[in-house]
Write an enzyme that holds these catalytic residues in place. Structure first.
Site, PDB file in Angstrom:
ATOM      1  N   LYS A  68      -4.232 -15.121 -79.452  1.00 13.88           N
ATOM      2  CA  LYS A  68      -4.573 -14.470 -80.717  1.00 13.88           C
ATOM      3  C   LYS A  68      -3.314 -14.338 -81.575  1.00 13.88           C
ATOM      4  O   LYS A  68      -2.185 -14.564 -81.101  1.00 13.88           O
ATOM      5  CB  LYS A  68      -5.179 -13.098 -80.430  1.00 13.88           C
ATOM      6  CG  LYS A  68      -6.460 -13.122 -79.579  1.00 13.88           C
ATOM      7  CD  LYS A  68      -7.092 -11.735 -79.629  1.00 13.88           C
ATOM      8  CE  LYS A  68      -8.032 -11.477 -78.490  1.00 13.88           C
ATOM      9  NZ  LYS A  68      -8.670 -10.141 -78.608  1.00 13.88           N
ATOM     10  N   TYR A  93     -17.228 -13.879 -82.466  1.00 11.46           N
ATOM     11  CA  TYR A  93     -17.404 -12.502 -81.978  1.00 11.46           C
ATOM     12  C   TYR A  93     -18.805 -11.972 -82.278  1.00 11.46           C
ATOM     13  O   TYR A  93     -18.979 -10.773 -82.477  1.00 11.46           O
ATOM     14  CB  TYR A  93     -16.354 -11.594 -82.630  1.00 11.46           C
ATOM     15  CG  TYR A  93     -14.955 -11.722 -82.042  1.00 11.46           C
ATOM     16  CD1 TYR A  93     -14.715 -11.529 -80.680  1.00 11.46           C
ATOM     17  CD2 TYR A  93     -13.862 -12.007 -82.860  1.00 11.46           C
ATOM     18  CE1 TYR A  93     -13.420 -11.629 -80.147  1.00 11.46           C
ATOM     19  CE2 TYR A  93     -12.576 -12.104 -82.332  1.00 11.46           C
ATOM     20  CZ  TYR A  93     -12.370 -11.913 -80.974  1.00 11.46           C
ATOM     21  OH  TYR A  93     -11.092 -11.995 -80.454  1.00 11.46           O
ATOM     22  N   ARG A 100     -10.624 -15.237 -66.761  1.00  7.44           N
ATOM     23  CA  ARG A 100     -10.755 -13.792 -67.032  1.00  7.44           C
ATOM     24  C   ARG A 100      -9.779 -12.997 -66.151  1.00  7.44           C
ATOM     25  O   ARG A 100      -9.217 -11.995 -66.589  1.00  7.44           O
ATOM     26  CB  ARG A 100     -12.199 -13.327 -66.794  1.00  7.44           C
ATOM     27  CG  ARG A 100     -13.221 -13.919 -67.747  1.00  7.44           C
ATOM     28  CD  ARG A 100     -13.144 -13.377 -69.142  1.00  7.44           C
ATOM     29  NE  ARG A 100     -13.417 -11.956 -69.229  1.00  7.44           N
ATOM     30  CZ  ARG A 100     -13.499 -11.279 -70.373  1.00  7.44           C
ATOM     31  NH1 ARG A 100     -13.335 -11.904 -71.536  1.00  7.44           N
ATOM     32  NH2 ARG A 100     -13.744  -9.991 -70.387  1.00  7.44           N
ATOM     33  N   THR A 137      -9.847  -5.993 -70.626  1.00  4.72           N
ATOM     34  CA  THR A 137      -9.826  -5.964 -72.095  1.00  4.72           C
ATOM     35  C   THR A 137      -8.853  -4.901 -72.616  1.00  4.72           C
ATOM     36  O   THR A 137      -8.082  -5.154 -73.539  1.00  4.72           O
ATOM     37  CB  THR A 137     -11.245  -5.660 -72.626  1.00  4.72           C
ATOM     38  OG1 THR A 137     -12.141  -6.626 -72.074  1.00  4.72           O
ATOM     39  CG2 THR A 137     -11.303  -5.685 -74.133  1.00  4.72           C
ATOM     40  N   ARG A 167      -2.494  -9.529 -69.952  1.00  2.00           N
ATOM     41  CA  ARG A 167      -2.594  -8.272 -70.706  1.00  2.00           C
ATOM     42  C   ARG A 167      -1.848  -7.149 -69.995  1.00  2.00           C
ATOM     43  O   ARG A 167      -1.208  -6.304 -70.648  1.00  2.00           O
ATOM     44  CB  ARG A 167      -4.067  -7.918 -70.915  1.00  2.00           C
ATOM     45  CG  ARG A 167      -4.754  -8.845 -71.938  1.00  2.00           C
ATOM     46  CD  ARG A 167      -6.254  -8.771 -71.821  1.00  2.00           C
ATOM     47  NE  ARG A 167      -6.954  -9.417 -72.924  1.00  2.00           N
ATOM     48  CZ  ARG A 167      -8.263  -9.619 -72.932  1.00  2.00           C
ATOM     49  NH1 ARG A 167      -9.011  -9.224 -71.910  1.00  2.00           N
ATOM     50  NH2 ARG A 167      -8.843 -10.206 -73.965  1.00  2.00           N
ATOM     51  N   ASN A 174      -4.532  -7.324 -77.813  1.00  3.61           N
ATOM     52  CA  ASN A 174      -4.439  -7.687 -76.389  1.00  3.61           C
ATOM     53  C   ASN A 174      -4.124  -9.163 -76.174  1.00  3.61           C
ATOM     54  O   ASN A 174      -4.414  -9.726 -75.120  1.00  3.61           O
ATOM     55  CB  ASN A 174      -5.687  -7.214 -75.623  1.00  3.61           C
ATOM     56  CG  ASN A 174      -6.976  -7.784 -76.178  1.00  3.61           C
ATOM     57  OD1 ASN A 174      -6.950  -8.621 -77.084  1.00  3.61           O
ATOM     58  ND2 ASN A 174      -8.100  -7.354 -75.639  1.00  3.61           N
ATOM     59  N   HIS A 222      -7.610 -14.298 -75.798  1.00  4.41           N
ATOM     60  CA  HIS A 222      -9.064 -14.274 -75.628  1.00  4.41           C
ATOM     61  C   HIS A 222      -9.456 -15.265 -74.541  1.00  4.41           C
ATOM     62  O   HIS A 222      -8.853 -16.332 -74.421  1.00  4.41           O
ATOM     63  CB  HIS A 222      -9.763 -14.688 -76.938  1.00  4.41           C
ATOM     64  CG  HIS A 222     -11.226 -14.967 -76.731  1.00  4.41           C
ATOM     65  ND1 HIS A 222     -12.169 -13.969 -76.753  1.00  4.41           N
ATOM     66  CD2 HIS A 222     -11.880 -16.122 -76.417  1.00  4.41           C
ATOM     67  CE1 HIS A 222     -13.361 -14.507 -76.477  1.00  4.41           C
ATOM     68  NE2 HIS A 222     -13.209 -15.803 -76.275  1.00  4.41           N
ATOM     69  N   GLU A 258     -18.242 -20.749 -78.111  1.00  4.14           N
ATOM     70  CA  GLU A 258     -16.892 -20.580 -78.657  1.00  4.14           C
ATOM     71  C   GLU A 258     -16.191 -21.935 -78.854  1.00  4.14           C
ATOM     72  O   GLU A 258     -15.547 -22.158 -79.886  1.00  4.14           O
ATOM     73  CB  GLU A 258     -16.077 -19.676 -77.723  1.00  4.14           C
ATOM     74  CG  GLU A 258     -16.612 -18.242 -77.729  1.00  4.14           C
ATOM     75  CD  GLU A 258     -16.104 -17.386 -76.586  1.00  4.14           C
ATOM     76  OE1 GLU A 258     -16.593 -16.252 -76.445  1.00  4.14           O
ATOM     77  OE2 GLU A 258     -15.230 -17.847 -75.823  1.00  4.14           O
TER      78      GLU A 258
END
Ligand code: IDP
Ligand code: MG
Length: 155
Positions: A13, A53, A89, A95, A106, A116, A119, A130
């Site tokens: 991001k 999103y 993940r 998150t 993170r 954070n 993504h 996505e």
């Protein structure tokens, strides 16, 4: 046969770009043996972020996702490999960085849920949607890793 063609969408991001974490994030996926099959820098539009999103529409942070997300460049990537959605993940961590374990991206680098740094798709369906937002099908490349039999026991 294992689905080694499983794909996930990973994005550094804009805060991750500002923090200088592009290389670090790529390194963590490369070190884990996943294969980079598409990458580009993007200046996200609000329209792209609305689709990306879409599950968050109506949430009180939706406007900041769109506003901050479209404020500067991000790095869009597709990573391939057996179990890459779930493993991706785990590599990202929770998150909310306050809850993210040390050793995750993170948990090691982020401090705020709205900053954070990275993504990652949370399901096969989300990954497909996505990837479709950020890439044309012909931008997803196919390549074979030399010595793949030493990395995978199912291929
Ligand atoms: P994820 O990025 O771990 O998949 P999601 O729940 O899908 O997390 O949320 C998408 C993004 O929206 C998060 O990465 C975070 O930046 C932002 N976000 C989620 N929940 C909140 C919140 O409660 N406050 C502010 N931002 C949030
Ligand atoms: Mg999500």
């Amino acid at each position: 046969m294992a689905n080694t063609r499983e794909h996930t969408f990973i994005m550094v991001k804009h805060d991750g770009v500002q923090r200088g974490l592009i290389g670090e994030i790529i390194r963590r996926f490369e070190n884990r043996g996943f294969k980079l099959v598409a990458i580009k820098s993007v200046q996200a539009t609000r329209a792209q972020l609305e689709v990306h999103y879409e599950d968050h529409k109506g949430k009180n942070y939706f406007e900041s996702l769109l506003g901050y997300g479209s404020s500067g460049p991000a790095i869009a990537m597709v990573w391939e490999g057996h179990g890459v959605i779930t493993a991706g993940r785990s590599i990202l961590g929770a998150t909310d960085p306050i809850k993210a374990q040390p050793g995750t991206i993170r948990g090691d680098y982020a401090t705020a849920i709205g900053r954070n740094v990275v993504h990652g798709s949370d399901s096969e369906k989300a990954a497909k949607r996505e990837i479709d937002v950020w890439f044309k099908p012909e931008e997803i490349l196919t390549w074979h890793r030399a010595g793949a039999q030493h990395l995978h026991d199912k291929y």
